[in-house]
Design a protein around this motif. Structure first.
Motif, PDB file in Angstrom:
ATOM      1  N   ASP A  83       0.824  -1.210   0.000  1.00 49.66           N
ATOM      2  CA  ASP A  83       0.000   0.000   0.000  1.00 49.66           C
ATOM      3  C   ASP A  83       0.862   1.267   0.000  1.00 49.66           C
ATOM      4  O   ASP A  83       0.564   2.224  -0.717  1.00 49.66           O
ATOM      5  CB  ASP A  83      -0.941   0.010   1.209  1.00 49.66           C
ATOM      6  N   ALA A  84       1.928   1.273   0.790  1.00 52.00           N
ATOM      7  CA  ALA A  84       2.800   2.449   0.848  1.00 52.00           C
ATOM      8  C   ALA A  84       3.464   2.709  -0.500  1.00 52.00           C
ATOM      9  O   ALA A  84       3.539   3.864  -0.954  1.00 52.00           O
ATOM     10  CB  ALA A  84       3.851   2.274   1.941  1.00 52.00           C
ATOM     11  N   LEU A  85       3.930   1.659  -1.155  1.00 50.73           N
ATOM     12  CA  LEU A  85       4.576   1.834  -2.461  1.00 50.73           C
ATOM     13  C   LEU A  85       3.564   2.252  -3.527  1.00 50.73           C
ATOM     14  O   LEU A  85       3.845   3.136  -4.341  1.00 50.73           O
ATOM     15  CB  LEU A  85       5.307   0.556  -2.871  1.00 50.73           C
ATOM     16  N   ARG A  86       2.399   1.638  -3.502  1.00 42.45           N
ATOM     17  CA  ARG A  86       1.352   2.031  -4.460  1.00 42.45           C
ATOM     18  C   ARG A  86       0.972   3.493  -4.248  1.00 42.45           C
ATOM     19  O   ARG A  86       0.842   4.262  -5.213  1.00 42.45           O
ATOM     20  CB  ARG A  86       0.119   1.132  -4.300  1.00 42.45           C
ATOM     21  N   ASP A  87       0.836   3.895  -3.009  1.00 44.32           N
ATOM     22  CA  ASP A  87       0.462   5.281  -2.708  1.00 44.32           C
ATOM     23  C   ASP A  87       1.564   6.272  -3.079  1.00 44.32           C
ATOM     24  O   ASP A  87       1.280   7.428  -3.386  1.00 44.32           O
ATOM     25  CB  ASP A  87       0.099   5.430  -1.230  1.00 44.32           C
ATOM     26  N   ALA A  88       2.820   5.837  -3.055  1.00 36.12           N
ATOM     27  CA  ALA A  88       3.951   6.707  -3.401  1.00 36.12           C
ATOM     28  C   ALA A  88       4.167   6.813  -4.906  1.00 36.12           C
ATOM     29  O   ALA A  88       4.923   7.667  -5.371  1.00 36.12           O
ATOM     30  CB  ALA A  88       5.222   6.197  -2.734  1.00 36.12           C
ATOM     31  N   ALA A  89       3.496   5.975  -5.670  1.00 38.98           N
ATOM     32  CA  ALA A  89       3.682   5.957  -7.130  1.00 38.98           C
ATOM     33  C   ALA A  89       3.113   7.216  -7.766  1.00 38.98           C
ATOM     34  O   ALA A  89       2.091   7.751  -7.329  1.00 38.98           O
ATOM     35  CB  ALA A  89       3.003   4.727  -7.726  1.00 38.98           C
ATOM     36  N   ALA A  90       3.791   7.660  -8.814  1.00 34.68           N
ATOM     37  CA  ALA A  90       3.313   8.812  -9.581  1.00 34.68           C
ATOM     38  C   ALA A  90       2.070   8.441 -10.375  1.00 34.68           C
ATOM     39  O   ALA A  90       1.198   9.277 -10.598  1.00 34.68           O
ATOM     40  CB  ALA A  90       4.408   9.318 -10.516  1.00 34.68           C
TER      41      ALA A  90
END
Length: 165
Positions: free
Chosen positions: A84-91
């Protein structure tokens, strides 16, 4: 801008993650002179390590999710906060038009991953392709066939947890 896609094994042994993370950091650091963009499907293992290192270096992350149910059906409960953190950090996040995770969705996601990529970074032990299109070796073969430069990272002593040679 250099766009680097990633493919790699999900079942990395715990002692392999440190050297692989260091190798990813070193390879990605070589592209910092210009704008850096990376693509990942955020699978457990190599994909997430790549995304974390890319973001740590200030790169732009694009995520390709293989299916609508991928998070619920595939991501392990203990991996959900990281995913979730990586998905949320994605452009940007692209969800492939598949209802359910499976070989067809993974293969289509990998095709999308390679579209427009300048390079493919493969965290790969050199195992042979399965022929199903969704695995690491299959993605490496597809990239090479399409003329995409492939950088292979497999530090000495790395191994996979459930892999039998």
């Amino acid at each position: 801008m250099t766009t680097i896609a990633v493919t790699g094994h999900m079942d990395l042994a715990a002692q392999a993650t440190g050297p692989i993370r260091e190798g990813l950091h070193a390879l990605l650091s070589g592209f910092r002179g210009g704008a850096l963009a990376g693509r990942s499907c955020l699978a457990r293992g190599a994909d997430c390590l790549f995304a974390e290192e890319l973001l740590a270096l200030g790169g732009r992350l694009s995520v390709i999710i293989p299916s609508r149910d991928y998070r619920e059906a595939v991501v392990r409960p203990d991996d959900l906060p990281r995913f979730d953190a990586l998905r949320d950090a994605a452009a940007d996040v692209t969800v492939m038009p598949y209802e359910h995770a499976g070989p067809g969705a993974y293969e289509a996601a990998n095709v999308r991953l390679l579209q427009g990529a300048d390079r493919l970074l493969a965290v790969w032990d050199g195992s042979v392709p399965s022929g199903r299109g969704g695995g690491t070796a299959d993605t490496v073969a597809a990239a090479r066939a399409a003329g995409v430069t492939v950088d292979v990272l497999w530090p000495p002593g790395s191994r996979r947890t459930g892999f039998r040679s």
